[in-house]
Design an enzyme around this catalytic site. Sequence first.
Site, PDB file in Angstrom:
ATOM      1  N   HIS A 280       0.815  -1.219   0.000  1.00  0.00           N
ATOM      2  CA  HIS A 280       0.000   0.000   0.000  1.00  0.00           C
ATOM      3  C   HIS A 280       0.853   1.277   0.000  1.00  0.00           C
ATOM      4  CE1 HIS A 280      -3.219  -2.735   1.364  1.00  0.00           C
ATOM      5  NE2 HIS A 280      -2.322  -3.217   2.204  1.00  0.00           N
TER       6      HIS A 280
HETATM    7  C1  BDR Z   1      -2.089   0.191   6.027  1.00  0.00           C
HETATM    8  O1  BDR Z   1      -2.054  -0.439   7.302  1.00  0.00           O
HETATM    9  C2  BDR Z   1      -0.745  -0.785   7.649  1.00  0.00           C
HETATM   10  O2  BDR Z   1      -0.696  -2.045   8.222  1.00  0.00           O
HETATM   11  C3  BDR Z   1       0.072  -0.662   6.392  1.00  0.00           C
HETATM   12  O3  BDR Z   1       1.389  -0.266   6.710  1.00  0.00           O
HETATM   13  C4  BDR Z   1      -0.657   0.354   5.578  1.00  0.00           C
HETATM   14  O4  BDR Z   1      -0.220   1.662   5.887  1.00  0.00           O
HETATM   15  C5  BDR Z   1      -2.946  -0.657   5.104  1.00  0.00           C
HETATM   16  O5  BDR Z   1      -4.226  -0.810   5.649  1.00  0.00           O
END
Ligand code: BDR
Length: 356
Positions: A280
Site C-alpha cells: 500500500h
Molecule cells: C495500512 O495499514 C498498515 O498495516 C500498512 O502499513 C498500511 O499503511 C494498510 O491498511
Amino acid sequence: MRSPRVSVAPPRREAGRQSLILDVDTGIDDMLALLYAAGHPDVDLVAVTTVAGNVGVDDVVCNTLGVLELAGAGHVEVAAGAAGPIARTLCTTPETHGPHGLGHAVVDPVGTVSGRSAVTLLLEEARARPGEITLVTMGPLTNLAAAVLAEPNLPLLLKDVWVMGGTFTGAGNVAPRVEWNIHVDPEAARTVFHQWSTATERGATPITVMGLDVTETSQFHARDLVAVAEAAGIGTIGGTDKEVMAAPLGNPVLDLVRDALRFYFEFHEEYDGFYGAHVHDPFVVGAALDPTLVEVRSTVVDVDLGGGHTDGETVADWRGHVDKPVNAFVALSGDGPKFIARLRAVLAELACRVTA
Ligand code: BDR
Ligand code: CA
C-alpha cells in the site's frame, strides 16, 4: 435534501523534483516506501516523522532509522511522534508486520532521533517553506491531527497532502468497511478531515486519499524480487516462490526486502489467499510523485465514530448530501502494476548503490 456540489479539479502537479516529508509507522510496506523515496531521483526527502501504529513508536523509530541508514539516507532527520491515538488505547498488528514491524528482518539500531517532535518538525518545516512541502502519511493520522489543531493554517502551508487510509468502494481489512490506519485512530482522522473542510474554504488543497480499494492493486510477488535481483546484476534466482523468498541474496537492501516481505507474503497467504503482498504505502508515495497513476474525484470525507462494525469507516459523500466544503480527492482507481514496475526499478538502482 441534496444541494448541487461543484466538483473541484485536482491541482496541476508539475513533474520533477519534490520535497517530501513522510509520516510512517514502519511497518513492512512503510519500509518499502522509505526505500522508494530514498532511492528515487526526484525526491528531496526533507524528513521522516513517526507514529505508533503497526508497532509501538519506539520500534517505528528504530526501524525507520535503520532502513534509512541502510539505504544511504542516514542523514535524513527522523522525529518521534505520537506514542498512541488521541482517545483510544493503541492496538498494533504483529500478525501482519511481525513482532517489531519488519517481519523476519531486523535492522541495526543506528542513528539518532531528532530533538524535535514530529509535530514541531512538521510545523517548523511547513512554516519555513510555505507551499513547498508534500506530506505523505502512511500510518494513523495522530501526528497530522495534532499538527493541524496547533496550526489551523497548516493545510495552506503545505503544498499537498497524500494519505494512505480508508476504503471507499471496497472491503476493509479490519471490519467490513474499515481500514487499519483509520481504525487505529479514527478521532485523529476525523479531526484531519474536519480541519481540511475549513481550510479549503480559505484556499487549501484538499487531501488526496488512497484507500485500500486502490492500494490493493499494487501487489508484489516473488517474481518481482527475482526481476529486481536480475536488474541489479545479482544473478538469476530459480526455484519456487517460497525458495526464492528464502534464499539470501547477499545484498543488504534486497535481503532486507526479502526477509520483511517473506513475513508479509505468509500473512497474505493465510488471510488473502495468495503468496505475495499488497504494498500500500509505497504506491501512495509513487502517486504523490506522479499523480497520473491514480484517478481521483473531489468529495467530502468524514469518519464514522459510532462504535460497532462501522466505527472508523471512511464515508465519502458522492451526491452532495452533506453541506460542507470539499476536503478530499479520493482515488477511485489506480495503476498498481505500473507502479510496481517503478518500484522494481528504484529497488534495483538502490541495490546497485548499496553493496555489502
Ligand atoms: C495500512 O495499514 C498498515 O498495516 C500498512 O502499513 C498500511 O499503511 C494498510 O491498511
Ligand atoms: Ca503504514
